[in-house]
Design an enzyme around this catalytic site. Sequence first.
Site, PDB file in Angstrom:
ATOM      1  N   ASN A  14       0.669  -1.171  -0.163  1.00 21.81           N
ATOM      2  CA  ASN A  14       0.016  -0.056   0.106  1.00 21.81           C
ATOM      3  C   ASN A  14       0.660   1.262  -0.052  1.00 21.81           C
ATOM      4  O   ASN A  14       0.522   2.173  -0.712  1.00 21.81           O
ATOM      5  CB  ASN A  14      -1.008   0.118   1.483  1.00 21.81           C
ATOM      6  CG  ASN A  14      -2.184  -0.829   0.990  1.00 21.81           C
ATOM      7  OD1 ASN A  14      -2.959  -0.312   0.221  1.00 21.81           O
ATOM      8  ND2 ASN A  14      -2.044  -2.070   1.484  1.00 21.81           N
ATOM      9  N   MET A  95       1.101  -2.631  12.007  1.00 14.41           N
ATOM     10  CA  MET A  95       0.549  -3.735  12.827  1.00 14.41           C
ATOM     11  C   MET A  95       0.448  -3.315  14.459  1.00 14.41           C
ATOM     12  O   MET A  95       0.766  -4.299  15.260  1.00 14.41           O
ATOM     13  CB  MET A  95       0.879  -5.191  12.650  1.00 14.41           C
ATOM     14  CG  MET A  95       0.376  -5.701  11.117  1.00 14.41           C
ATOM     15  SD  MET A  95      -1.059  -5.079  10.680  1.00 14.41           S
ATOM     16  CE  MET A  95      -1.922  -6.598  10.404  1.00 14.41           C
ATOM     17  N   ARG A  96       0.476  -2.282  14.847  1.00  9.49           N
ATOM     18  CA  ARG A  96       0.556  -1.802  16.230  1.00  9.49           C
ATOM     19  C   ARG A  96      -0.867  -1.056  16.322  1.00  9.49           C
ATOM     20  O   ARG A  96      -1.454  -0.209  15.533  1.00  9.49           O
ATOM     21  CB  ARG A  96       1.558  -0.855  16.457  1.00  9.49           C
ATOM     22  CG  ARG A  96       2.955  -1.696  16.624  1.00  9.49           C
ATOM     23  CD  ARG A  96       4.029  -0.747  17.315  1.00  9.49           C
ATOM     24  NE  ARG A  96       3.532  -0.471  18.462  1.00  9.49           N
ATOM     25  CZ  ARG A  96       3.512  -1.099  19.332  1.00  9.49           C
ATOM     26  NH1 ARG A  96       3.949  -2.196  19.545  1.00  9.49           N
ATOM     27  NH2 ARG A  96       3.098  -0.500  20.561  1.00  9.49           N
ATOM     28  N   ILE A  97      -1.451  -1.002  17.678  1.00  8.06           N
ATOM     29  CA  ILE A  97      -2.601  -0.097  18.009  1.00  8.06           C
ATOM     30  C   ILE A  97      -1.934   1.205  18.466  1.00  8.06           C
ATOM     31  O   ILE A  97      -1.256   1.111  19.451  1.00  8.06           O
ATOM     32  CB  ILE A  97      -3.291  -0.822  19.179  1.00  8.06           C
ATOM     33  CG1 ILE A  97      -3.854  -2.041  18.549  1.00  8.06           C
ATOM     34  CG2 ILE A  97      -4.567   0.023  19.681  1.00  8.06           C
ATOM     35  CD1 ILE A  97      -4.494  -2.962  19.505  1.00  8.06           C
ATOM     36  N   HIS A 114      -7.899  -0.862   6.151  1.00  8.26           N
ATOM     37  CA  HIS A 114      -8.458  -2.143   6.575  1.00  8.26           C
ATOM     38  C   HIS A 114      -8.768  -3.299   5.516  1.00  8.26           C
ATOM     39  O   HIS A 114      -9.662  -2.657   4.642  1.00  8.26           O
ATOM     40  CB  HIS A 114      -9.553  -1.739   7.786  1.00  8.26           C
ATOM     41  CG  HIS A 114      -9.805  -3.079   8.540  1.00  8.26           C
ATOM     42  ND1 HIS A 114      -9.035  -3.914   9.268  1.00  8.26           N
ATOM     43  CD2 HIS A 114     -10.751  -3.890   8.512  1.00  8.26           C
ATOM     44  CE1 HIS A 114      -9.344  -4.905   9.760  1.00  8.26           C
ATOM     45  NE2 HIS A 114     -10.671  -4.973   9.225  1.00  8.26           N
TER      46      HIS A 114
END
Length: 205
Positions: A14, A95-97, A114
């Site tokens: 992306n 891939m982390r919040i 997403h």
Amino acid sequence: MTNLAILISGRGSNMEAILKSIKKNKMPVKPVIVISNKPDAKGVKIAQKLGVKTEVIESMGVKGASWDYDRKIISVLEKNWVTPKNGLVCLAGFMRIMSPEFIRHFKGRIMNIHPAILPSFPGLHSQKQAIDYGVMYSGCTVHFADEGIDSGPIILQAVVKVKNDDTEETLSRRILAKEHKIYPEAVRLFALGKIKIVGRKAIIS
Ligand code: GAR
């Protein structure tokens, strides 16, 4: 001019689609930094090949949302002039919040992609969730990040028909092709000042 930072954790397809589209479509966007939380992320090399500066902020051992970790990101962003006034932060397979503090700092200036039609199938393995549920259509969503998980105002969505014999891999591939179209388009709309957030909605003029 919008100063763009892209945050990645892996493949970076992306990110690559966004960077190439900025050049091709002469968007008023300056890609200033790509940040990875993983030293071996493939996307890091791709960004360098495309002439964009990269930085690795290793997150090994940092579990869950962490303001301490996110502060390191903010410091790199600031050094590269990505600010809450002129910046856009694109989460592209990061891939982390993010911590609520980070979200508030860049309020309305953080986008995420997403691989599902939100609000269905948030979280991980969304394509598998869609197949297991038996939906006929899935797709992808670009949205502003808020303090929840995959829950902020929706900017663009694209739909993909699910086939009877789809596997997680085949569906993911078709969804990814759509991701590569809508994410650059969302960046373009943002840079042109065409997106206004009104409550839960991102209104495109
Ligand atoms: C993409 O499919 C993206 O939608 C997904 O990770 C992949 C990253 O691929 N993101 C999420 O699942 C976030 N919840 P990429 O590194 O090739 O862009």
